[in-house]
Every structure is written in C-alpha cells, then in structure tokens.
Design a protein around this motif. Structure first.
Motif, mmCIF file in Angstrom:
data_model
loop_
_atom_site.group_PDB
_atom_site.id
_atom_site.type_symbol
_atom_site.label_atom_id
_atom_site.label_comp_id
_atom_site.label_asym_id
_atom_site.label_seq_id
_atom_site.Cartn_x
_atom_site.Cartn_y
_atom_site.Cartn_z
ATOM 1 N N ASP A 64 0.779 -1.284 -0.128
ATOM 2 C CA ASP A 64 -0.073 0.134 -0.034
ATOM 3 C C ASP A 64 0.898 1.174 0.032
ATOM 4 O O ASP A 64 0.567 2.352 -0.405
ATOM 5 N N PHE A 229 -2.426 7.428 3.021
ATOM 6 C CA PHE A 229 -1.693 6.468 3.842
ATOM 7 C C PHE A 229 -0.266 6.364 3.503
ATOM 8 O O PHE A 229 0.132 6.164 2.179
ATOM 9 N N GLY A 368 -2.974 4.765 9.670
ATOM 10 C CA GLY A 368 -3.758 3.371 9.796
ATOM 11 C C GLY A 368 -3.943 3.161 11.163
ATOM 12 O O GLY A 368 -4.478 2.006 11.409
ATOM 13 N N GLN A 389 -13.875 -1.078 10.616
ATOM 14 C CA GLN A 389 -13.139 -0.164 9.696
ATOM 15 C C GLN A 389 -11.917 0.398 10.052
ATOM 16 O O GLN A 389 -11.203 0.971 9.367
ATOM 17 N N TYR A 390 -11.786 0.423 11.427
ATOM 18 C CA TYR A 390 -10.637 1.042 12.105
ATOM 19 C C TYR A 390 -9.394 0.139 12.473
ATOM 20 O O TYR A 390 -8.398 0.292 12.980
ATOM 21 N N LEU A 392 -6.991 -1.905 10.542
ATOM 22 C CA LEU A 392 -6.343 -2.193 9.039
ATOM 23 C C LEU A 392 -5.721 -3.563 9.242
ATOM 24 O O LEU A 392 -4.690 -3.813 10.114
ATOM 25 N N LYS A 393 -6.063 -4.479 8.187
ATOM 26 C CA LYS A 393 -5.474 -5.890 8.272
ATOM 27 C C LYS A 393 -3.842 -5.993 8.211
ATOM 28 O O LYS A 393 -3.321 -6.928 8.895
ATOM 29 N N ARG A 394 -3.250 -4.950 7.552
ATOM 30 C CA ARG A 394 -2.049 -4.975 7.400
ATOM 31 C C ARG A 394 -1.177 -4.925 8.779
ATOM 32 O O ARG A 394 -0.147 -4.862 8.758
ATOM 33 N N TRP A 395 -1.812 -4.139 9.616
ATOM 34 C CA TRP A 395 -1.301 -4.019 11.182
ATOM 35 C C TRP A 395 -1.377 -5.284 11.899
ATOM 36 O O TRP A 395 -1.062 -5.212 13.105
#
Length: 552
Positions: A64, A229, A368, A389-390, A392-395
């Motif tokens: 991203d 982001f 994020g 929605q708060y 983020l899967k990336r974290w």
C-alpha cells in the motif's frame, strides 16, 4: 538531485551481479530480474533490477505504501544502488526489490519503474516516497499516475543544507527552527504562518531555493499529506519516510562484489528480526493499562509494536476529554483537546448510524492507527469495541493470511507466463506457514510430516493420471526487458513424471531444512527469553536485599 554521478562499477562488477542473479533464478523460478536495453551504449552499462520471491510476495501484503531509496547515489556514498521497500505489520522495513542504476537518465528511471511494476503484477501503491529528483518525478508521474508522490524530508533537508550552507553557518538556530516549522506544525494555517515568520526572521524572503521548496510544499510537508496512507507510526517525526532497509550494510567503501554479500546479510538480518517480532507477538502477553474491552480486543488483533502504539493513544484519552459542540441528528461534532491546551483542539465528527468518525488530525488516514481524539469520542459515546473499519489488516497478526493473498492474486494478470510465478508464490507461502506451525512441537511436527508425505503422494498420483491441466507456464529467455528465467524453454506438459517426482522430493527436502532452521530459531529465542527471565529474577533479588538492608 545534487548528489553527483555515482561511481562506475566497471564491466566486471556488472557481470558479477548478473552471474549472481542467473544463479538465484536457476534455484527459484519466481526470482525476477531484468536488464535495460543499452541502446545508448552508456559507458556505465545497463540498469539492472531484481526481486526475489519473498519480495514479490511481501508486496501482496504490504504494497500500500512504497519507498524508493536512491540516497546511496549521493556524494556521501556514490554507490549506484537503489531499493524499493515498504513497511511490514511490525513497522519494520520490508524489501520489494533492488536496482543498480548504471545509466542516470530519465529513460532509465522510466524503464525501472515499468519493470518493477511488472514484477509486482501491475499493482500500484497508494503512496510513494522518493528523493526530490526530476528524473524520478517524471517516471512516477508516467508509470504511477494514481499514486500520491511524496519527497522524503531527509532529501529535502540534505539539499537545503547544501543550498543554504552560508545561512546555516551564520545562523546556527536556522536549522532547528526550519525543522520545527515542517515537523511540529499541526495545521496548514499554522505551517503557513510559521514559514513566513521564518523567512522574515532570517531575511530570506527572496531566496530562490526556499521559494522552490515552498512551491512544492504539498509533496513534502506533512500537514499537506495526512489525507493519504504512508504507514508512518509517528506523524510528527522527522524521518521523512526513508526507512532504509540497508542502513549499516552499504557505505562509501562498498564495492559491487561486496554489495551482493551485504544484500544477503541485510535480507537475513531483517528476516530474523521479523521472526523475533512474530515470536514476541504470539508467545508473550502485553500488559493492559486500562479496564477497557477495546484495549483487550486490540491486544488480540494487532502485532505487539502496533498494539503499543494503539495503547498509547487509548491511555491519552484520559487527558483529552471530548466536548460536544454540535449535534445535527446522526452527525455529532466534538472538540478534543488536552487539559490546558484547548487552543490546540482537534475536531471529530461522529456518525452514530455508520459508527464512523473523522478527525482533523488525520492520523488514521496517514498511519492506519486510530487517534486519541476519535478514541475519546468513542469513550464519550460508550463505544466499547473497535469498529472493523478502524482495524487495518496490514497491522494485524493476520496480515499474511490467505484472504490478503487471494485479494492480491485476483488482481494478477492471466498471462500464462505470470501464472507460474503466482502458483509458485502461493504454494511457497502456504508451505512456509505449514512449516512454522509444524515446528511448534514434536507431536505437531510428526502430524505435519505425515500429512506432507500424504500430500506429496496425492500430487504424484494426479501427475501420473495426466489430469493436472498443466499449461505451458515457464518463462523463457527473451529480450532483456522480459523476465529472465533459468528453466528450459520446454513446456511444463512435456516434463517427465520422474522429473516432477524429483521436484517434489526436492521441495520436501527444502521444507525439512526450513523446519530444522525454525527449530534452531525457536531454541535460540527460548534461550534468550530464559536468560532475560533469569536476569530479571537476579535483579529482583538484589532489589529486595537492598530494601532489607535499608530497613536494618
């Protein structure tokens, strides 16, 4: 860029790199490399790009935001080396590819970004950070037109120090105030006021360099970039985005022969650091600081470093009360400020129907991670858990789960040559996760090994039946702009059953080797943790003895 032309590698250095890349690709068909056609017969040689299978897979998870680091080409190093990196779920730099830029021209950078994008299956990042270079700017605008382009503050500060050397010498405080202006201002109005005040105070209102930097402010001053982001865990730090993967591994004395060794050392070091962070997240429990169900929820979702950042924001809500200033039905507006700092209040708009909130600080959009101001409003509205929605899967600890892989794979081209790499990457990633689970105990290891052998037998049976539906998927040695591979040009359907069984045995052996390495890592980590516990116990005993002696 004012860094000067990188030193030449010579023909021997270039051949050394190409020999290494060919060997790596012969060992792994998903290893990508390409060389730029040397149509101008540049004395420095052709530009080279490469990305291993892990880099390409990591881009599926963490692509991203992108950092293109060319800082090693400056006067300080003059090494024609560049890297494409991102940020993983632990906030660590992760590699997406490397390049030797031997022909410093606009066409070279355009070719490089085209080739990198192709290696990443055409998936464009949301944002990119680069040095302020006109050739790079042209390449980004042409190849990544939808990507938000940011100049690194490190590059800006480096060039400012060169351009304004006389001011830095005569006014020692100028640098400090300049950094404060760009790093600590929280709103556009505050930055504009601070900038004008700085120019007037040092009588540099007509300085051409500062004027050019001001004209480009939307590409490097943080207050103009927070709606995009970039994955930075601190909004106000001065890093500027260049989280170099190769710091400490590349220097002015690095030769091309050394560069390959240092490249491999950096890969191994960061891989080990990621394993350590994975272990800490999975096998240790963070200390909760509040009775909030939201904190407990976040502790189970985020990796350790990200949770600590979230926890800091949550604790700060105690000192940042939310005050309602407007209520228009579904939308409620709040001012959130620290006690005694009401003049620095942030505005939060909360939608009670959609359970969404936006904050003027834009920390969530930029990093994020949800900010203390929105969390304060959630607290006031009795929102006990984080809305999905708060998060983020990336974290999260599941950043590399199958769902992310499938999302990335769905965007990949259907070209048969690319499909080999996709299949290889998918199987490899699943195998790695299988090995990691299988190494946790002897019992799980035995079960995993039995299952692996059974799977190998099933694959062999399908191959023997000729029902694999295999299509010609090997990538052939074409022009220098194509993906180079070391496999034979023969279609995969023509491979003998014996060759395929041999490949399965090789993969099985590789998994067993990886399993053994995981056991070593596990044993080393456990030894470190045990040693830490023993040291803590010894210190505790010393403290108790000291307290007893004081009482006596």
């Amino acid at each position: 860029m004012s860094g000067g032309r990188p030193r030449s590698l010579g023909g021997g250095g270039q051949h050394h790199v190409l020999d290494y890349l060919k060997r790596m690709q012969s060992e792994n068909p998903a290893f990508f490399y390409a060389t730029q056609p040397d149509t101008d017969h540049s004395p420095g040689g052709a530009t080279i790009f490469w990305a291993d299978a892990t880099a390409r897979m990591n881009y599926n998870y963490f692509g991203d935001t992108l950092v293109f680091d060319t800082s090693y080409r400056t006067h300080r190093y003059r090494v024609p080396f560049a890297s494409f990196t991102g940020i993983n779920h632990h906030g660590q730099p992760v590699l997406f590819g490397c390049a030797l830029i031997l022909n410093d021209s606009e066409s070279s950078f355009i070719w490089l970004f085209q080739t990198w994008l192709r290696a990443m299956s055409g998936k464009q990042p949301l944002s990119i950070t680069t040095d302020p270079d006109r050739f790079i700017q042209t390449a980004v605008s042409q190849i990544l037109p939808e990507t938000r382009h940011r100049y690194s503050k490190q590059g800006i500060l480096r060039e400012t120090q060169e351009k304004l050397a006389h001011i830095y010498r005569s006014h020692p405080m100028f640098e400090t105030e300049f950094k404060k202006c760009i790093n600590e201002t929280e709103t556009i109005d505050e930055f504009e006021s601070s900038w004008q005040s700085l120019l007037q105070r040092y009588y540099v209102m007509d300085n051409e360099w500062l004027q050019s930097m001001y004209n480009a402010r939307q590409q490097w001053v943080t207050v103009y970039l927070r709606d995009t982001f970039f994955g930075e865990l601190s909004v106000t730090d001065g890093s500027g985005g260049l989280n170099s993967f190769f710091d400490g591994y590349v220097s002015a004395s690095t030769t091309i022969q050394m560069l390959i060794k240092q490249y491999e050392k950096a890969l191994a070091s960061w891989h080990e650091k990621e394993l350590k962070a994975d272990y800490d997240t999975t096998n240790t429990t963070p200390v909760l600081k509040t009775p909030s169900p939201m904190e407990k929820q976040a502790a189970g979702l985020y990796t350790r470093r990200i949770f600590m950042k979230f926890q800091d924001e949550l604790v700060e809500t105690l000192a940042n009360p939310a005050t309602k200033i407007d209520d228009s039905g579904t939308i409620t507006t709040y001012h959130v400020a620290k006690f005694g700092e009401e003049h620095k209040a942030h505005t939060v708009c909360f939608n009670s129907v959609e359970m969404k909130a936006t904050c003027s600080c834009q920390m969530f959009e930029y990093s994020g991670i949800i900010c203390r101001h929105i969390l304060a409003v959630f607290r006031a509205k009795n929102v006990l858990t984080l809305p999905s929605q708060y998060v983020l899967k990336r974290w999260t600890t599941n950043a590399k789960s199958r769902a992310v892989l499938d999302e990335g794979a769905s965007e990949l081209p259907n070209d048969s040559r690319e499909s080999l790499t996709v299949r290889y990457n998918n199987l490899r990633q699943e195998a790695i996760k299988y090995v990691e689970e299988g190494a946790k105990s002897i019992h799980i290891y035995n079960v995993a090994m039995d299952a692996l052998q059974e799977a190998a037998k099933k694959v062999s049976d399908v191959k023997n039946q000729g029902s694999g539906g295999t299509q010609g998927g090997t990538l052939t040695n074409g022009s220098s702009q194509e993906l180079h591979v070391a496999e034979d040009n023969t279609s995969a359907t023509c491979q003998s059953v014996d060759e395929k069984q041999k490949k399965i045995r090789e993969l099985t052996a590789e998994l067993e080797g990886t399993n053994q390495r995981c056991e070593v890592y596990r044993a080393n980590l456990l030894a470190v943790l045990k040693d830490m516990e023993e040291q803590k116990l010894k210190l505790s005993v010393k403290v108790q003895n000291a307290r007893l002696s004081l009482k006596e």
